[in-house]
Design an enzyme around this catalytic site. Structure first.
Site, PDB file in Angstrom:
ATOM      1  N   TYR A 100       4.847   6.540  15.673  1.00  0.00           N
ATOM      2  CA  TYR A 100       3.653   5.692  15.582  1.00  0.00           C
ATOM      3  C   TYR A 100       2.427   6.436  16.102  1.00  0.00           C
ATOM      4  O   TYR A 100       1.386   6.499  15.436  1.00  0.00           O
ATOM      5  CB  TYR A 100       3.854   4.391  16.368  1.00  0.00           C
ATOM      6  CG  TYR A 100       2.610   3.532  16.412  1.00  0.00           C
ATOM      7  CD1 TYR A 100       2.163   2.874  15.278  1.00  0.00           C
ATOM      8  CD2 TYR A 100       1.870   3.384  17.592  1.00  0.00           C
ATOM      9  CE1 TYR A 100       1.007   2.103  15.307  1.00  0.00           C
ATOM     10  CE2 TYR A 100       0.728   2.620  17.630  1.00  0.00           C
ATOM     11  CZ  TYR A 100       0.304   1.980  16.479  1.00  0.00           C
ATOM     12  OH  TYR A 100      -0.845   1.215  16.507  1.00  0.00           O
ATOM     13  N   VAL A 132       0.814  -1.224   0.000  1.00  0.00           N
ATOM     14  CA  VAL A 132       0.000   0.000   0.000  1.00  0.00           C
ATOM     15  C   VAL A 132       0.845   1.269   0.000  1.00  0.00           C
ATOM     16  O   VAL A 132       0.317   2.365  -0.222  1.00  0.00           O
ATOM     17  CB  VAL A 132      -0.980   0.022   1.193  1.00  0.00           C
ATOM     18  CG1 VAL A 132      -1.941  -1.152   1.126  1.00  0.00           C
ATOM     19  CG2 VAL A 132      -0.238   0.051   2.534  1.00  0.00           C
TER      20      VAL A 132
END
Length: 253
Positions: free
Chosen positions: A153, A61
């Site tokens: 993150y 992706v």
């Protein structure tokens, strides 16, 4: 529960963990599945046990051109995607920001942010044109609650939350819905990937507590996707009973 018969769902990161569990749950509700991932054997094994027809897309992706080509290549019976589950995502390492690898940071941004943007941009116009659809983004409680080593993150999941909210603002009045599902600790391959294959450290991450399971998150995704068309579940924050909110980090001298 509303059936998903006649609907098509595309799930990224479907070869394991939450993605695999979501594919199974959506299939059991009647949806056709487009299974997106990079591990063909695992996707084939998953396809063989689904309750509805499926199509496999081997895809990273992070590549805009590959995403665009893959979506354009979908067979007619899978081309009208009604449910997009942006599940592909990862964390790499637990280093503090000043010690972290910039290569790791870029990989996390490219997967967690750009991958979501590419798939959403490719599939959203069709949903709007048909006036039905649902984008489910797999976020994290790390979007809200920072912790040492979470740095990039947590930032990517905060992006995902705000992206979801802004999509909802743009889609107001349509029957295209957007949901940000934010889990706490879920026992999957996530920690093993984050710790770059260190199985011993990964197992200790869940030691002495009962974490959520991938099927728990899939159940929530299915519930959100099967609400009546006029109901949009904006955000779902979920933790295991054995997890709660951390205290402020204080350095005492």
């Amino acid at each position: 529960m509303h059936t998903l018969q006649g609907w098509t769902a595309l799930v990224t990161g479907a070869s394991s963990g939450i993605g695999e569990a979501c594919a199974i749950a959506l299939s059991q509700a009647g949806a056709r599945l487009v299974l997106v991932g990079r591990r063909e054997e695992r996707l084939q094994a998953l396809a063989s046990k689904l309750a509805a027809p499926s199509h496999i897309l081997l895809l990273d992706v992070r590549s805009r051109s590959d995403v665009e080509a893959a979506v354009a290549s979908l067979p007619p019976e899978f081309a009208s995607v009604d449910i997009l589950v942006n599940n592909a995502g990862l964390a790499l390492g637990t280093s503090l920001a000043h010690e972290a690898s910039l290569d790791d940071w870029e990989t996390v941004i490219d997967t967690n942010c750009k991958g979501v943007v590419y798939l959403t941009h490719a599939l959203l116009p069709g949903m709007v044109q048909r006036n039905r659809g649902h984008i489910v983004n797999l976020g994290s409680v790390a979007a809200t609650y920072p912790y040492p080593g979470g740095n990039i993150y947590g930032a990517t999941k905060a992006f995902l939350h705000q992206f979801s909210q802004n999509l909802k603002a743009d889609l107001v009045g349509s029957r295209v819905r957007v949901t940000d599902v934010q889990p706490g600790m879920v026992e999957t391959e996530f920690t093993l990937v984050r710790l770059k294959g260190d199985a011993q450290r990964a197992s200790k991450h869940y030691e002495g507590m009962e974490a959520l399971k991938a099927a728990d998150i899939a159940d929530i995704v299915l519930w959100c996707a099967t609400r009546p068309a006029h109901v949009n579940i904006n955000v779902v924050e979920v933790m295991p009973a054995d997890q709660a909110f951390g205290t402020f980090a204080i350095k005492r001298h």
